[in-house]
Motif scaffolding. Structure first.
Motif, PDB file in Angstrom:
ATOM      1  N   CYS A 113       0.851  -1.526  -0.230  1.00  0.00           N
ATOM      2  CA  CYS A 113      -0.227  -0.071   0.011  1.00  0.00           C
ATOM      3  C   CYS A 113       1.082   1.333  -0.087  1.00  0.00           C
ATOM      4  CB  CYS A 113      -0.517   0.226   1.400  1.00  0.00           C
ATOM      5  SG  CYS A 113      -2.227   1.554   1.056  1.00  0.00           S
ATOM      6  N   GLY A 137      -0.890   4.290   0.331  1.00  0.00           N
ATOM      7  CA  GLY A 137      -1.600   4.940   0.853  1.00  0.00           C
ATOM      8  C   GLY A 137      -2.169   5.266   2.421  1.00  0.00           C
ATOM      9  N   CYS A 152      -4.336   1.025   3.043  1.00  0.00           N
ATOM     10  CA  CYS A 152      -6.433   2.109   3.080  1.00  0.00           C
ATOM     11  C   CYS A 152      -6.790   1.869   1.765  1.00  0.00           C
ATOM     12  CB  CYS A 152      -4.944   3.300   1.933  1.00  0.00           C
ATOM     13  SG  CYS A 152      -4.782   2.933   0.826  1.00  0.00           S
ATOM     14  N   ASP A 153      -7.002   0.225   1.049  1.00  0.00           N
ATOM     15  CA  ASP A 153      -7.644   0.245   0.279  1.00  0.00           C
ATOM     16  C   ASP A 153      -8.385   0.963  -1.236  1.00  0.00           C
ATOM     17  OD1 ASP A 153      -8.662  -2.497  -0.369  1.00  0.00           O
ATOM     18  OD2 ASP A 153     -10.489  -2.394   1.874  1.00  0.00           O
ATOM     19  N   GLN A 154      -7.419   1.932  -1.091  1.00  0.00           N
ATOM     20  CA  GLN A 154      -8.545   2.990  -1.974  1.00  0.00           C
ATOM     21  C   GLN A 154      -6.736   3.398  -2.610  1.00  0.00           C
ATOM     22  OE1 GLN A 154     -11.410   4.470  -1.643  1.00  0.00           O
ATOM     23  NE2 GLN A 154     -11.514   3.331   0.238  1.00  0.00           N
ATOM     24  N   CYS A 155      -5.577   3.656  -2.390  1.00  0.00           N
ATOM     25  CA  CYS A 155      -4.901   4.023  -3.597  1.00  0.00           C
ATOM     26  C   CYS A 155      -4.794   3.212  -4.684  1.00  0.00           C
ATOM     27  CB  CYS A 155      -3.572   4.399  -2.677  1.00  0.00           C
ATOM     28  SG  CYS A 155      -2.229   2.504  -2.697  1.00  0.00           S
ATOM     29  N   CYS A 186      -3.518  -1.079  -4.180  1.00  0.00           N
ATOM     30  CA  CYS A 186      -4.672  -1.739  -3.203  1.00  0.00           C
ATOM     31  C   CYS A 186      -5.426  -2.293  -4.134  1.00  0.00           C
ATOM     32  CB  CYS A 186      -5.126  -1.117  -1.819  1.00  0.00           C
ATOM     33  SG  CYS A 186      -4.056  -1.136  -1.008  1.00  0.00           S
TER      34      CYS A 186
HETATM   35 ZN   LIG Z   1      -3.838   1.333  -0.618  1.00  0.00          ZN
END
Ligand SMILES: [Zn+2]
Length: 357
Positions: free
Chosen positions: A52, A54, A65-68, A71
């Protein structure tokens, strides 16, 4: 989904939380445990965390973060710093491990690491395992290798000794129920207050033996409804309808080109194991030990009726019949003949002892 949402393996989650917080990540791990308990799922979430870009506190926070971009690319399967070997064929061959070896010495693209996952690592042939050993002996900097396996005994000891082992346990029943409700469509859409819903959920959670993979398989095979059909048939089995029952069970085991005959056998094994459980319950009732817990509580009345009809010896003979048919299945016997013969013999055994006690 992120690392902290992995419900099924709290032990593995806390292990890695602590490892990451102390900055003590090893270069290779084996995730060892039964099929379907979330090893690959956990590996994916861990990979996300490791790659990750982020995370707020990069080295110590266990959560991605599950967003970057990184990910998202792990989720979509095209993160260049991740190389994931799955079991496309029955054996993991040396070519796959050579590719791993080649990629392992390259610099990471975005992250500080390159992560390699080998799912079902016990399927590596000897050549592939030897090749992997070389990388494990002298791992390039920043490389993390995650293996999943159902049993350590099936991996070469030389490989296990160079990895940290993380044990994965069967999923707790309460957690399994939550996962089934959350992930399997029939249960997502069902009426969760209804008796038949609760009954089905209860049965499925028990029959899946702590494996979400197995629960999904049972749902795919429509085991919740077919089990009832099968048990209704078994409850009133007669010599003159055993052919119909065997045809019905054979219809539940269609041939599928991708899976081959092994797929058919695997399906049949499900129904035969359910039959074994049914007669095991009859036997428990017969010997007055049903308070120990029947597999099929919802069939208690019919099981008790069967127990009154059959002698203890007959029930044991029927179970022996099913077991030897399971053996026949392992020895690749003709599937149609095997099923027809099994039902004929069971019906005959039952007919011969009606009224006995
Ligand atoms: Zn991430």
């Amino acid at each position: 989904m992120s690392f902290k949402q992995v419900l099924s393996q709290p032990h593995a989650v806390s292990h890695f939380q602590s490892v990451l917080a102390r900055g003590r990540l090893a270069h290779a791990y084996v995730f060892c445990g039964p099929d379907g308990v979330g090893k690959a799922l956990f590996a994916r979430e861990l990979v996300k965390t490791l790659l990750c870009s982020g995370r707020s506190d990069k080295e110590t926070s266990p959560d991605a973060c599950d967003q970057c971009e990184s990910c998202k690319a792990v989720d979509s399967g095209d993160n260049p710093d991740l190389f994931w070997i799955t079991l496309d064929y029955k054996v993991i061959k040396i070519e796959a491990i050579r590719e791993l070896e080649r990629l392992a010495v390259l610099k990471p693209h975005g992250a500080r690491r390159r992560v390699f996952v080998i799912e079902d690592a016990e399927r590596m042939n000897a050549e592939a395992a030897n090749c992997l050993l070389k990388t494990l002996e002298e791992p390039p900097r920043g490389v993390v290798i995650l293996l999943t396996a159902t049993s350590l005994a099936r991996l070469p000891r030389t490989i296990v000794s160079r990895c940290q082992v993380v044990r994965f346990q069967p999923i707790e029943p309460a957690t399994l129920k939550k996962l089934i409700k959350k992930n399997l469509d029939v249960f997502k859409e069902g009426d969760s207050d209804g008796d038949s819903y609760k009954e089905a959920l209860e049965w499925l959670a028990g029959a899946s033996c702590g494996s979400m993979g197995w629960a999904a398989r049972l749902v795919k095979e429509e085991a919740v409804t077919r089990r009832k059909k099968l048990f209704d048939r078994l409850s009133s089995l007669h010599m003159d309808d055993n052919f119909l029952v065997s045809q019905e069970v054979l219809d539940w085991c269609p041939y599928n080109k991708d899976e081959g005959l092994e797929g058919r056998r695997a399906r049949l094994r499900i129904w035969m194991c359910l039959m074994l459980e049914f007669y095991r319950d009859v036997l428990l009732c017969k010997v007055g030990a049903d308070e120990l817990g029947l597999f099929n509580m919802d069939y208690r009345d019919k099981i008790a009726a069967k127990a009154r009809q059959l002698s203890e010896r007959t029930v044991e003979e029927i179970m022996g019949e099913i077991n030897s048919s399971l053996d026949g299945l392992r020895r690749n016997a003709n599937i149609n003949l095997l099923v027809e013969n099994m039902f004929t013999r069971i019906a005959r055994l039952e007919a011969n002892t009606y009224g006995a006690s």
